[in-house]
Structures are given as C-alpha cells and as structure tokens.
Enzyme design. Structure first.
Site, short mmCIF file in Angstrom:
data_model
loop_
_atom_site.label_atom_id
_atom_site.label_comp_id
_atom_site.label_asym_id
_atom_site.label_seq_id
_atom_site.Cartn_x
_atom_site.Cartn_y
_atom_site.Cartn_z
N HIS A 49 -10.56 0.60 -2.82
CA HIS A 49 -11.95 0.58 -2.35
C HIS A 49 -12.94 1.10 -3.39
O HIS A 49 -12.63 2.06 -4.12
CB HIS A 49 -12.09 1.48 -1.12
CG HIS A 49 -11.29 1.06 0.06
ND1 HIS A 49 -11.28 -0.23 0.55
CD2 HIS A 49 -10.48 1.77 0.89
CE1 HIS A 49 -10.50 -0.28 1.62
NE2 HIS A 49 -9.99 0.92 1.84
N LYS B 226 -6.86 -5.01 -2.95
CA LYS B 226 -7.62 -5.59 -1.83
C LYS B 226 -8.68 -4.61 -1.34
O LYS B 226 -8.66 -3.42 -1.69
CB LYS B 226 -6.68 -5.95 -0.69
CG LYS B 226 -5.99 -4.76 -0.08
CD LYS B 226 -5.10 -5.19 1.06
CE LYS B 226 -4.26 -4.03 1.55
NZ LYS B 226 -5.05 -2.88 2.02
N ASP C 257 0.78 -1.24 0.00
CA ASP C 257 0.00 0.00 0.00
C ASP C 257 0.82 1.30 0.00
O ASP C 257 0.53 2.23 0.77
CB ASP C 257 -0.96 -0.01 1.20
CG ASP C 257 -1.96 -1.15 1.13
OD1 ASP C 257 -1.83 -2.02 0.26
OD2 ASP C 257 -2.88 -1.20 1.97
N HIS D 104 -17.34 2.48 0.55
CA HIS D 104 -16.80 1.31 1.26
C HIS D 104 -17.15 1.37 2.75
O HIS D 104 -17.17 2.45 3.35
CB HIS D 104 -15.28 1.23 1.07
CG HIS D 104 -14.68 -0.02 1.61
ND1 HIS D 104 -13.93 -0.06 2.76
CD2 HIS D 104 -14.75 -1.31 1.15
CE1 HIS D 104 -13.55 -1.31 2.98
NE2 HIS D 104 -14.03 -2.08 2.03
N ASP E 22 -4.64 -0.73 -1.56
CA ASP E 22 -5.97 -0.60 -1.00
C ASP E 22 -6.82 -0.04 -2.14
O ASP E 22 -6.47 1.00 -2.72
CB ASP E 22 -5.88 0.40 0.17
CG ASP E 22 -6.83 0.11 1.30
OD1 ASP E 22 -7.22 -1.06 1.50
OD2 ASP E 22 -7.18 1.08 2.01
N SER F 90 -15.55 0.83 5.31
CA SER F 90 -14.56 1.39 6.24
C SER F 90 -14.61 2.91 6.31
O SER F 90 -13.92 3.51 7.13
CB SER F 90 -13.15 0.95 5.84
OG SER F 90 -12.68 1.67 4.71
N ALA G 178 0.19 0.27 6.27
CA ALA G 178 0.76 0.86 7.47
C ALA G 178 1.13 -0.27 8.44
O ALA G 178 0.45 -1.29 8.48
CB ALA G 178 -0.27 1.79 8.14
N HIS H 70 -10.92 7.10 1.48
CA HIS H 70 -9.53 7.00 1.01
C HIS H 70 -9.42 5.86 0.02
O HIS H 70 -10.25 4.95 0.02
CB HIS H 70 -8.58 6.73 2.20
CG HIS H 70 -8.78 5.37 2.80
ND1 HIS H 70 -9.80 5.09 3.68
CD2 HIS H 70 -8.13 4.19 2.60
CE1 HIS H 70 -9.76 3.82 4.02
NE2 HIS H 70 -8.77 3.24 3.38
N CYS I 238 -2.27 -2.82 7.60
CA CYS I 238 -2.13 -3.76 6.49
C CYS I 238 -0.83 -4.55 6.53
O CYS I 238 -0.82 -5.73 6.18
CB CYS I 238 -2.37 -3.03 5.18
SG CYS I 238 -4.11 -2.55 5.04
C1 VGL Z 1 -4.91 0.74 5.65
C2 VGL Z 1 -6.30 1.91 7.04
C3 VGL Z 1 -7.34 1.79 6.14
C4 VGL Z 1 -3.54 0.20 5.39
C5 VGL Z 1 -5.93 0.59 4.75
O1 VGL Z 1 -3.17 0.03 4.21
O2 VGL Z 1 -2.80 -0.05 6.38
N1 VGL Z 1 -5.11 1.39 6.80
N2 VGL Z 1 -7.14 1.12 5.00
ZN ZN Z 2 -8.57 1.18 3.41
#
Ligand code: VGL
Ligand code: ZN
Length: 201
Positions: free
Chosen positions: A61, A103, A17, A65, A59, A67, A143, A78, A147
C-alpha cells in the site's frame, strides 16, 4: 489414508501475503498466523526442487491507502510499500526463481485478490499463470478470509483447478468463523481442500 498428490508440469504455487504486517508483531498481526510458516516453507521447497513456478504476492500500500482507518477504512495502517512491516517474513524461504506480485498499490482502491497483482515490470499474476501454462494452482498464505479467499475465487472463475493448502492458510477472523466460512465458500465454488502433507515429498 488421505489421497496423495504428485506434483507435475502445470502445477504452480501461489503464496499470498506472507508479510511481517500479518504475522505476530505486525501492524495487522494475526495471533498464531506464524504457525503456517513451516508448512509454507516445506511446500515452497517441494515446488522449487521440481523447478515448478512459484509466485509470492504482497500487500503493497501507499501511505494514506483507502483501507486505512485514518481514511475511514476497516484496517489499521499496514503493509506500506518499502517498510519492514511490508517485507516478507525473514523466516520465509524465497527461492531465486520465485516471482513477486504487488497489489493494492493504488491509494484509492482496495484489492484483496492477487489475481491482477503486478511485478515491477507490470506483469500480472493472471498473465504469468497463462505464460507458465499453469493448470492447477496450489494456494497458501494470509489471510484465509480476505486475500486468499478473493484470489482463489478469481482463479476459479478463470477456470483453474485450485487446491487450498488448509494447514498453510490462516484467517483474520474479524468475526468468529470468517475463516471457516471462507473455506466453505471456496469449496462450494470448486476449490479442493488438501493439507501440505498430502503432497508427495
Ligand atoms: C489483507 C486485510 C487487509 C490480506 C490485506 O492480505 O488478507 N487483509 N489487507
Ligand atoms: Zn491491505
């Protein structure tokens, strides 16, 4: 002297990511996360030079999404697929042979782990690791506490040797210390903590 590691057959690099959204200026921009770009790029070049497999996850989305805060989730909007925000950093070196896995593409499911992320053709990272006869996975990216953590834990459960590139990961740290706790948890499950400088050039 720190131990040095020679890259060899069976090694793969998985970069998680490295997208604009998680870098300064992005929709979920993490202050300071851009400092990992140079060590990530040096490691990509070391793997590319040896023609070792390189995977990049993203990532990816759909709008709306689960989240996203607008849906009651924990994060601002995001990483919406196809937007500049979701694109890989323009500073990231992407060799021709690198394989991209997307993903969290399903509106109703969160997916922090990249283990079952898919290429456009539907191949999962898990199956790609198998097809490439990978034994030892070197992981970096964003992060650390989401992830990277969940991807590394899935790889460890699957029996892989996992090397976390500690100078090439960066945490969101929603709560102070989340990144440190993620490192401790990965190490407790058997991941090895190394710096990119320990890889023989
Ligand atoms: C992630 C927060 C939301 C990541 C992805 O890639 O770590 N963190 N979506
Ligand atoms: Zn995400």
């Amino acid at each position: 002297m720190d131990k040095r590691y020679a890259l060899q057959e069976g090694d793969a690099l998985v970069i998680v990511d490295m997208q604009n959204c998680f870098l300064p200026g992005g929709t979920l921009g993490i202050n300071g996360s851009d400092r990992i770009i140079p060590p990530v790029n040096r490691t990509i070049e070391a793997f590319a030079k040896r023609e070792l497999p390189i995977a990049l996850s993203r990532d990816w989305h759909p709008p709306g999404h689960i989240s996203f805060a607008e849906q009651g989730g924990p994060w601002p909007v995001h990483g919406v697929a196809g937007t500049v925000d979701a694109a890989f950093s323009p500073e990231l070196i992407i060799p021709g042979g690198a394989v991209v896995f997307s993903k969290a593409t399903d509106r109703d499911h969160e997916e922090y782990s990249a283990f079952l992320a898919k290429t456009e053709n539907g191949m999962t990272l898990r199956s790609w690791l198998g097809e490439n006869a990978v034994q030892r996975i070197w992981i970096g990216g964003l992060a650390t506490d989401y992830c990277v953590l969940n991807t590394a834990l899935d790889m460890l459960r699957a029996g892989y040797r996992v090397m976390v590139l500690i100078d090439a990961v960066f945490a969101v740290d929603v709560k102070d210390g989340d990144g440190e706790r993620a490192i401790v948890e990965m190490a407790a499950r058997g991941a090895e903590m190394v710096t990119t400088g320990q890889i023989e050039a």
